[in-house]
Every structure is written in structure tokens, then in C-alpha cells.
Design a protein around this motif. Sequence first.
Motif, PDB file in Angstrom:
ATOM      1  N   VAL A 133       0.842  -1.201   0.000  1.00  0.00           N
ATOM      2  CA  VAL A 133       0.000   0.000   0.000  1.00  0.00           C
ATOM      3  C   VAL A 133       0.873   1.245   0.000  1.00  0.00           C
ATOM      4  CG1 VAL A 133      -1.649   1.359   1.361  1.00  0.00           C
ATOM      5  CG2 VAL A 133      -2.001  -1.107   1.063  1.00  0.00           C
ATOM      6  N   GLN A 134       1.894   1.270   0.841  1.00  0.00           N
ATOM      7  CA  GLN A 134       2.784   2.434   0.907  1.00  0.00           C
ATOM      8  C   GLN A 134       3.481   2.675  -0.422  1.00  0.00           C
ATOM      9  OE1 GLN A 134       5.150   1.291   4.302  1.00  0.00           O
ATOM     10  NE2 GLN A 134       3.880   2.485   5.711  1.00  0.00           N
ATOM     11  N   TYR A 135       3.912   1.597  -1.070  1.00  0.00           N
ATOM     12  CA  TYR A 135       4.565   1.726  -2.374  1.00  0.00           C
ATOM     13  C   TYR A 135       3.618   2.368  -3.393  1.00  0.00           C
ATOM     14  CZ  TYR A 135       6.554   0.500  -6.875  1.00  0.00           C
ATOM     15  OH  TYR A 135       7.029   0.557  -8.154  1.00  0.00           O
ATOM     16  N   LEU A 136       2.394   1.869  -3.463  1.00  0.00           N
ATOM     17  CA  LEU A 136       1.435   2.411  -4.424  1.00  0.00           C
ATOM     18  C   LEU A 136       1.069   3.861  -4.109  1.00  0.00           C
ATOM     19  CD1 LEU A 136      -0.884  -0.672  -4.967  1.00  0.00           C
ATOM     20  CD2 LEU A 136       0.826   0.253  -6.538  1.00  0.00           C
ATOM     21  N   ARG A 155       4.217   8.060  -8.174  1.00  0.00           N
ATOM     22  CA  ARG A 155       3.552   9.078  -8.984  1.00  0.00           C
ATOM     23  C   ARG A 155       3.235   8.557 -10.377  1.00  0.00           C
ATOM     24  NH1 ARG A 155       6.730  14.091  -9.900  1.00  0.00           N
ATOM     25  NH2 ARG A 155       7.599  12.545 -11.244  1.00  0.00           N
ATOM     26  N   TYR A 156       3.778   7.403 -10.734  1.00  0.00           N
ATOM     27  CA  TYR A 156       3.745   6.947 -12.119  1.00  0.00           C
ATOM     28  C   TYR A 156       2.963   5.659 -12.340  1.00  0.00           C
ATOM     29  CZ  TYR A 156       5.591   6.477 -16.856  1.00  0.00           C
ATOM     30  OH  TYR A 156       5.720   6.391 -18.207  1.00  0.00           O
ATOM     31  N   MET A 157       2.821   4.850 -11.320  1.00  0.00           N
ATOM     32  CA  MET A 157       2.207   3.539 -11.508  1.00  0.00           C
ATOM     33  C   MET A 157       0.684   3.636 -11.525  1.00  0.00           C
ATOM     34  SD  MET A 157       2.612  -0.009  -9.415  1.00  0.00           S
ATOM     35  CE  MET A 157       4.254  -0.305 -10.000  1.00  0.00           C
ATOM     36  N   THR A 158       0.095   3.013 -12.545  1.00  0.00           N
ATOM     37  CA  THR A 158      -1.351   2.875 -12.626  1.00  0.00           C
ATOM     38  C   THR A 158      -1.673   1.644 -13.465  1.00  0.00           C
ATOM     39  OG1 THR A 158      -3.437   4.064 -12.997  1.00  0.00           O
ATOM     40  CG2 THR A 158      -1.730   4.333 -14.683  1.00  0.00           C
TER      41      THR A 158
END
Length: 149
Positions: free
Chosen positions: A111-114, A118-121
Amino acid sequence: MLRNRNKCVIAGIYSLTLPKWQNEQKKYIYLTDYVAGKGSDKHIACAASKARLANLSLSFSRQLAPYVKVNAIAPSLLMFQEGDNKEYQQKALKKSLLCLESGEQEGVAAVQYLLSSRYMTKRTLALGGGRHFALLSKLRRSRHHESTN
């Protein structure tokens, strides 16, 4: 099932209000399950429900981009329940390459990583300890054993 409908309605409402918060960074994180991608002989309804959530994350990531980053987390085993016996625990652990109970901190870290990205989707983070490779390895050993007999 009602919970899934509510998420769909909520995401639909957010998509209608996008112009109001275009400059803010919004993120959705769906919690699915490893079985969403492979199915389950014993828990068919649960697997179907989790697959539905996984598909919602893909659909909404397209619909809400670039204003909202939508991702999912798909754990297989984070931790055992209090009543799980040793036999069940050993069987479950053998399903992954790492053969360990990761604990809730792995889910928190995902969760913290996501949230920090700013770029991952439109991605699903699989928390399986190499479970997909363990299943492939098991299939290969089984086929090799059959061909040598």
C-alpha cells in the motif's frame, strides 16, 4: 456482493466530479486475491468476486486517468488465522517458492509503495512469494514423472 456494487457506484460518482479535483493526486487501491487470476476449485464464488474487483481496477484506471491512479494488490497468503492447524499451515506454505508466512507488513508495504508512486497505474501487485513459479515447477515435475513411467 453489495460491497462491490458500492465501490462501482462510488467510483462512478468520482468520475463525474473529476473537473473539481483535477490538480489533486488521487489514488484507488483495490484489494483482490491471488485466486482472481487462476480460479479456485473450493472457493468459486470468492474467486469470481475477487476477479470482479481486479477487473474494476483495470476499467477505472482507463476511465479515470490521468487524474486518478488505480491499482490493485493481490495477496495469496499474508498470515494464518488463529485456528489454522499445523497440517494446513505446512500445506499452504508449500504452495510458494519462499515457503513462508509474510505477515501483514508485506500488505502495508505494498500500500505504501502504491501511495508513494507518482507513475504507476493499471497494475496489480502480486504478493505471492513466488507462488506462480511454484505451481509451474510442480506441473513440470508431475509431467516429467508421468513421462518417465
